[in-house]
Write a protein that holds these residues in place. Structure first.
Motif, PDB file in Angstrom:
ATOM      1  N   VAL A  50       0.851  -1.208   0.054  1.00 19.87           N
ATOM      2  CA  VAL A  50      -0.049  -0.075   0.116  1.00 19.87           C
ATOM      3  C   VAL A  50       0.947   1.236  -0.093  1.00 19.87           C
ATOM      4  O   VAL A  50       0.813   2.272  -0.777  1.00 19.87           O
ATOM      5  CB  VAL A  50      -0.851   0.002   1.186  1.00 19.87           C
ATOM      6  CG1 VAL A  50      -1.692   1.363   1.189  1.00 19.87           C
ATOM      7  CG2 VAL A  50      -1.958  -1.230   0.987  1.00 19.87           C
ATOM      8  N   LEU A  51       1.932   1.127   0.822  1.00 18.84           N
ATOM      9  CA  LEU A  51       2.936   2.426   0.844  1.00 18.84           C
ATOM     10  C   LEU A  51       3.327   2.523  -0.464  1.00 18.84           C
ATOM     11  O   LEU A  51       3.414   3.771  -1.058  1.00 18.84           O
ATOM     12  CB  LEU A  51       4.001   2.186   1.821  1.00 18.84           C
ATOM     13  CG  LEU A  51       3.536   2.595   3.200  1.00 18.84           C
ATOM     14  CD1 LEU A  51       4.907   2.144   4.237  1.00 18.84           C
ATOM     15  CD2 LEU A  51       3.605   4.167   3.273  1.00 18.84           C
ATOM     16  N   LYS A  52       3.666   1.549  -1.152  1.00 23.72           N
ATOM     17  CA  LYS A  52       4.442   1.517  -2.778  1.00 23.72           C
ATOM     18  C   LYS A  52       3.522   2.111  -3.673  1.00 23.72           C
ATOM     19  O   LYS A  52       3.667   3.100  -4.390  1.00 23.72           O
ATOM     20  CB  LYS A  52       4.881   0.157  -3.034  1.00 23.72           C
ATOM     21  CG  LYS A  52       5.533   0.259  -4.426  1.00 23.72           C
ATOM     22  CD  LYS A  52       6.061  -1.055  -4.793  1.00 23.72           C
ATOM     23  CE  LYS A  52       6.756  -1.235  -6.036  1.00 23.72           C
ATOM     24  NZ  LYS A  52       7.359  -2.615  -6.308  1.00 23.72           N
ATOM     25  N   GLN A  76       1.627   6.558  -6.777  1.00 27.83           N
ATOM     26  CA  GLN A  76       0.472   7.191  -7.224  1.00 27.83           C
ATOM     27  C   GLN A  76      -0.522   6.449  -7.887  1.00 27.83           C
ATOM     28  O   GLN A  76      -1.267   6.856  -8.600  1.00 27.83           O
ATOM     29  CB  GLN A  76       0.872   8.664  -7.678  1.00 27.83           C
ATOM     30  CG  GLN A  76       1.347   9.665  -6.946  1.00 27.83           C
ATOM     31  CD  GLN A  76       1.658  10.884  -7.433  1.00 27.83           C
ATOM     32  OE1 GLN A  76       1.608  11.074  -8.704  1.00 27.83           O
ATOM     33  NE2 GLN A  76       2.286  11.905  -6.759  1.00 27.83           N
ATOM     34  N   SER A  77      -0.467   5.094  -7.655  1.00 26.16           N
ATOM     35  CA  SER A  77      -1.307   4.392  -8.074  1.00 26.16           C
ATOM     36  C   SER A  77      -2.612   4.064  -7.349  1.00 26.16           C
ATOM     37  O   SER A  77      -3.778   3.627  -7.729  1.00 26.16           O
ATOM     38  CB  SER A  77      -1.012   3.006  -8.748  1.00 26.16           C
ATOM     39  OG  SER A  77      -0.364   2.272  -7.330  1.00 26.16           O
ATOM     40  N   ALA A  78      -2.363   4.403  -6.061  1.00 27.58           N
ATOM     41  CA  ALA A  78      -3.311   4.053  -5.068  1.00 27.58           C
ATOM     42  C   ALA A  78      -4.452   5.362  -5.288  1.00 27.58           C
ATOM     43  O   ALA A  78      -4.074   6.514  -5.172  1.00 27.58           O
ATOM     44  CB  ALA A  78      -2.811   4.292  -3.756  1.00 27.58           C
ATOM     45  N   ARG A  95      -5.626  -8.157   7.088  1.00 27.33           N
ATOM     46  CA  ARG A  95      -5.116  -6.686   6.803  1.00 27.33           C
ATOM     47  C   ARG A  95      -5.512  -5.539   7.624  1.00 27.33           C
ATOM     48  O   ARG A  95      -6.790  -5.733   8.056  1.00 27.33           O
ATOM     49  CB  ARG A  95      -5.304  -6.491   5.476  1.00 27.33           C
ATOM     50  CG  ARG A  95      -4.547  -7.613   4.256  1.00 27.33           C
ATOM     51  CD  ARG A  95      -3.266  -7.331   4.212  1.00 27.33           C
ATOM     52  NE  ARG A  95      -2.630  -8.359   3.427  1.00 27.33           N
ATOM     53  CZ  ARG A  95      -1.951  -9.466   3.702  1.00 27.33           C
ATOM     54  NH1 ARG A  95      -1.965  -9.997   4.716  1.00 27.33           N
ATOM     55  NH2 ARG A  95      -1.395 -10.066   2.618  1.00 27.33           N
ATOM     56  N   SER A  96      -4.795  -4.599   7.857  1.00 20.94           N
ATOM     57  CA  SER A  96      -5.138  -3.246   8.410  1.00 20.94           C
ATOM     58  C   SER A  96      -5.093  -2.226   7.451  1.00 20.94           C
ATOM     59  O   SER A  96      -5.802  -0.959   7.773  1.00 20.94           O
ATOM     60  CB  SER A  96      -4.428  -3.094   9.753  1.00 20.94           C
ATOM     61  OG  SER A  96      -3.186  -3.074   9.200  1.00 20.94           O
ATOM     62  N   VAL A  97      -4.612  -2.207   6.286  1.00 21.76           N
ATOM     63  CA  VAL A  97      -4.763  -1.215   5.305  1.00 21.76           C
ATOM     64  C   VAL A  97      -5.008  -2.062   3.833  1.00 21.76           C
ATOM     65  O   VAL A  97      -4.444  -3.008   3.676  1.00 21.76           O
ATOM     66  CB  VAL A  97      -3.253  -0.687   5.145  1.00 21.76           C
ATOM     67  CG1 VAL A  97      -3.405   0.416   6.482  1.00 21.76           C
ATOM     68  CG2 VAL A  97      -2.166  -1.470   5.028  1.00 21.76           C
ATOM     69  N   ALA A  98      -5.608  -1.246   2.954  1.00 21.39           N
ATOM     70  CA  ALA A  98      -5.883  -1.869   1.675  1.00 21.39           C
ATOM     71  C   ALA A  98      -6.190  -0.446   0.818  1.00 21.39           C
ATOM     72  O   ALA A  98      -6.534   0.468   1.218  1.00 21.39           O
ATOM     73  CB  ALA A  98      -7.285  -2.391   1.531  1.00 21.39           C
ATOM     74  N   ALA A  99      -5.698  -0.527  -0.218  1.00 21.87           N
ATOM     75  CA  ALA A  99      -5.819   0.471  -1.321  1.00 21.87           C
ATOM     76  C   ALA A  99      -6.486   0.181  -2.604  1.00 21.87           C
ATOM     77  O   ALA A  99      -6.188  -0.756  -3.273  1.00 21.87           O
ATOM     78  CB  ALA A  99      -4.276   1.205  -1.773  1.00 21.87           C
ATOM     79  N   ILE A 100      -7.266   1.168  -2.853  1.00 21.21           N
ATOM     80  CA  ILE A 100      -8.265   0.921  -4.328  1.00 21.21           C
ATOM     81  C   ILE A 100      -7.375   1.605  -5.256  1.00 21.21           C
ATOM     82  O   ILE A 100      -7.019   2.764  -5.173  1.00 21.21           O
ATOM     83  CB  ILE A 100      -9.691   1.579  -4.059  1.00 21.21           C
ATOM     84  CG1 ILE A 100     -10.543   0.814  -3.150  1.00 21.21           C
ATOM     85  CG2 ILE A 100     -10.270   1.262  -5.479  1.00 21.21           C
ATOM     86  CD1 ILE A 100     -10.154   0.855  -1.581  1.00 21.21           C
ATOM     87  N   ILE A 101      -7.227   0.909  -6.238  1.00 15.64           N
ATOM     88  CA  ILE A 101      -6.169   1.202  -7.565  1.00 15.64           C
ATOM     89  C   ILE A 101      -7.056   1.788  -8.852  1.00 15.64           C
ATOM     90  O   ILE A 101      -6.557   2.285  -9.823  1.00 15.64           O
ATOM     91  CB  ILE A 101      -5.119   0.418  -7.901  1.00 15.64           C
ATOM     92  CG1 ILE A 101      -5.676  -1.134  -8.369  1.00 15.64           C
ATOM     93  CG2 ILE A 101      -4.145   0.157  -6.755  1.00 15.64           C
ATOM     94  CD1 ILE A 101      -4.766  -1.956  -8.578  1.00 15.64           C
TER      95      ILE A 101
END
Length: 102
Positions: free
Chosen positions: A26-28, A33-35, A80-86
């Motif tokens: 998620v950090l990556k 800037q794909s998140a 998981r505690s974090v998730a990013a939508i792309i």
């Protein structure tokens, strides 16, 4: 009602392959800037919450802290505690749904 809709949509996003999970990935995604939208568990550790909210603010990525770790994990089938939508379409829908809760 809205929380249930968010959880169901999060599962759909996972099945569609438009979700990145895990702190490092998620950090990556935020950095490159794909998140488009980031969920941070409201019961994650304070350093984790601060790290991700600061990163999202710096890179101008919308984020939400309305779901717990258990809710995120149940929705995506992984702990998981974090998730990013792309994908931007999903991100817009999540933004609208989370604004209704806040």
């Amino acid at each position: 009602m809205n929380k249930k809709a968010i959880i169901q949509l999060l599962g759909l996003t996972q099945r569609a392959g438009q979700l990145v999970t895990g702190e490092n990935l998620v950090l990556k995604a935020i950095r490159n800037q794909s998140a488009q939208f980031v969920f941070i568990a409201n019961d994650a550790s304070q350093p984790t919450i601060k790290k991700f909210t600061d990163k999202c603010k710096y890179y101008q990525v919308d984020n939400s802290i309305v779901l717990s770790r258990q809710e995120i994990s149940n929705a995506i089938g992984q702990s998981r505690s974090v998730a990013a939508i792309i994908q931007s379409g999903f991100a817009k829908k999540f933004k609208a749904l989370t604004e209704k809760i806040n």
